[in-house]
Write a protein that holds these residues in place. Structure first.
Motif: not given
Length: 627
Positions: A108-112, A311-312, A314-318, A347-348
């Motif tokens: 999630a960090i590398i993709t953007p 996605g990050a 949603s994954l964190t919520q799960q 987010n931050w």
């Protein structure tokens, strides 16, 4: 179905759809040391196409999308499914799920960072203007775009998400059209559909072949999104989007890049000049069209980044619901879509990580080495969880389960091994991120286990307390007391402290426990499990799916016992146990780990926020716990 398919194209295929920006160029670059010839171009193309066929089409689209948890997919949905199948032996499933979740944050960090930077770098290919865009200017533009992207997350994406599908459809049609245009110049490129060329490249290039394979894996990054987003769109729309648009357009574009590179090789050979690897994706577009292609690429990479960020969240919520991470503040950004959430902390942290990567690596080529390890690691975890599911949930025999899973696992391990070779080049970044997240998950779960053990030692069975109070009733006060506890069969610490210090008991007392089910959502009629103990106490267990957010007052206030509301909100008080943690090196965890756990506990979201309890109705009682 059409609307869902368009939506899926905009969200699910954003990441894998922007891979042509850099994947072919980076894979070909790995062969540059020995000189790039026709066999290298054909071999890389063959490996790329067969990776899309075997990894994405066969493994994910045709097989893993069948392993859904009531329509939900992704590594933690599979973890919940595997835990249900294994029962008490679910520790291995929990460990695999934690590892997969940890690796996802690296992705999630590398993709953007990689996708947006690679799109902005296209500005260097505009004829006559390339000199204006130095490395510093490109970095500056990339940073501005990324900061803007993360700053708008708090407003939600409902207002702009309707554009994602049409923009991505235009993107796929554009890259597919460019591919067809160049294939017609070199129709012989179609021979790479034969796996022979890929096998020969690996067989003749030794260790270099493994580096090539690691870079070729960039063509399938984003495959995890196909299963992770099943709950939002359904299996059929995602499959339709893949087979009708995404897959053919990706293949056509890679073939077009290969044909363009072959023509450039022939021209260089005829002119007697050395062949140089270039930014094939943008150069294959006509000069007049290229600026518009760059703008479209920027939009597509922003959409791909948005999908990963969401996605990050949603994954964190799960992960929070499954108990892997401490509670974090979760905000709903849409009144109609439950999946539209925003987590400020995540987010931050992602923004900081993305900016550090961009500033540190500076070019997409340097960053590409860091990309594959996180994705291949997650794929290995997913395949291992899939074995548990097919073996224990689907009740396949061991020979059949192994016959299906072992080829997939072998393929994943080959790609993982090829990417491990690039650790020094930058692959250590996602591993370091995953290691930090894994340490947080382990520390949080170990610390909570110590606190639970302490509470169990101090507690007494609720039935025994109820019997003792029936014989010697304390002073009674009007209203309802709600005692929140992890173990509803034992008297909550807050209840014991209230009796010990205040020496009173409310008219009604609810012992409430929150349980997370191993499925995405729980039906409203199954939400509350009510067990009367005696006239003084009632146990209420509230069940939530791992995709749901708890709302205690709502789900208690509208349940009925003997046609009477359980709660009168005006006369209800909530009691929460809040223990003070004390670090010690003599027992429990090491002192440094105690500090981490205490930091996580202090910074966890207040349970009143997490459970939607009105702040003015809460009393916190507890004692000192040594960890």
């Amino acid at each position: 179905m059409i609307a869902l398919t368009i939506g899926a194209i905009g969200v699910v295929f954003g990441d894998i759809g922007t891979s042509p920006l850099y994947a072919f160029r980076e894979a070909l670059n790995q062969t540059a040391a020995g000189g790039i010839g026709a066999s290298e171009i054909l071999g890389v193309l063959s490996l790329a196409i067969w990776s899309l066929i075997l990894v994405v089409t066969v493994k994910y689209v045709l097989f893993l999308m069948r392993a859904d948890n009531q329509g939900e997919g992704g590594v933690l949905a599979l973890t919940a499914l595997a835990r249900r199948a294994l029962g008490r032996r679910s520790l291995i499933a929990l460990i695999l799920g934690a590892a997969g979740a940890s690796l996802f944050y690296g992705d999630a960090i590398i993709t953007p960072a990689l996708s947006v930077l690679s799109a902005v770098e296209g500005l260097k290919t505009i004829p006559g203007l390339g000199g204006m865009f130095s490395e510093e200017v490109i970095l500056g533009l990339t940073i501005v775009i990324l900061i803007a992207l993360f700053f708008i997350q708090s407003r939600g994406t409902a207002s702009v998400s309707a554009l994602f599908g049409p923009v991505c459809i235009l993107w796929f049609l554009a890259i597919g059209g460019l591919g067809i245009w160049h294939i017609t110049d070199e129709p012989s490129i179609l021979r790479v559909v034969s796996p022979h060329y890929g096998v020969m490249l690996l067989a003749t290039h030794g260790v270099t072949g493994l580096f090539v394979l690691g870079a070729v894996f960039l063509t399938v990054t984003g495959a995890e999104a196909l299963t992770a987003d099943m709950g939002h769109f359904g299996i059929k729309p995602i499959r339709l989007g893949w087979f009708l648009l995404a897959f053919p357009c990706l293949v056509l574009n890679y073939l077009g890049q290969g044909a363009f590179a072959l023509n450039a090789l022939e021209a260089a050979t005829a002119a007697g000049t050395p062949f140089v690897n270039q930014d094939w994706f943008f150069l294959m577009a006509p000069d007049a069209v290229r600026p518009w292609l760059i703008v479209l690429a920027m939009l597509a990479t922003v959409i791909a980044s948005q999908a990963v960020i969401t996605g990050a969240f949603s994954l964190t919520q799960q992960a929070i619901q499954l108990g892997l991470l401490p509670r974090l503040r979760i905000r709903q950004t849409s009144a109609t879509q439950a999946g539209q959430i925003y987590l400020p902390t995540i987010n931050w942290l992602l923004l900081v990580g993305v900016l550090v990567l961009v500033i540190q690596f500076r070019t997409s080529s340097a960053m590409a080495a860091a990309y594959g390890i996180a994705v291949t690691g997650t794929m290995v975890v997913t395949t291992c969880l899939a074995y548990i599911v097919v073996r224990h949930n689907w009740n396949w025999g061991r020979p059949l389960a192994l016959a299906v899973i072992v080829p997939f696992l072998t393929l994943d391990l080959i790609f993982f091994g090829a990417n491990i070779l690039r650790v020094v080049e930058g692959g250590w970044v996602p591993l370091a991120v995953a290691g930090c997240i894994g340490l947080i998950i382990y520390t949080w779960n170990r610390g909570r286990s110590i606190v639970r053990e302490f509470e169990q030692r101090q507690s007494i069975p609720l039935v025994d307390l109820a019997a003792a109070l029936a014989k010697r009733p304390p002073e009674r006060v009007e209203g309802t007391a709600v005692f929140l506890t992890a173990n509803p069969d034992s008297a909550p610490g807050a209840l014991l402290h209230n009796l010990k210090h205040n020496k009173v008991l409310h008219e009604k007392n609810l012992i409430v426990s929150i349980r997370t089910a191993d499925r995405p959502a729980v039906e409203p009629e199954d939400r509350a499990e009510i067990r009367p103990v005696d006239d003084n106490f009632t146990i209420v267990v509230l069940h939530y799916g791992f995709m749901e957010s708890p709302d205690c007052p709502r789900d208690l206030g509208f349940e009925a016992i003997a046609h009477k509301k359980v709660l009168n909100p005006a006369k209800t008080s909530y009691f929460i146990g809040r223990n003070t943690l004390k670090p010690t090196a003599d027992q429990g965890m090491p002192l440094w780990q105690d500090r981490i756990f205490m930091f996580l506990q202090r910074n966890a979201s207040d349970p009143t926020d997490f459970l939607k309890i009105p702040p003015g109705k809460v009393l916190e009682l507890g004692e000192q716990v040594t960890v």
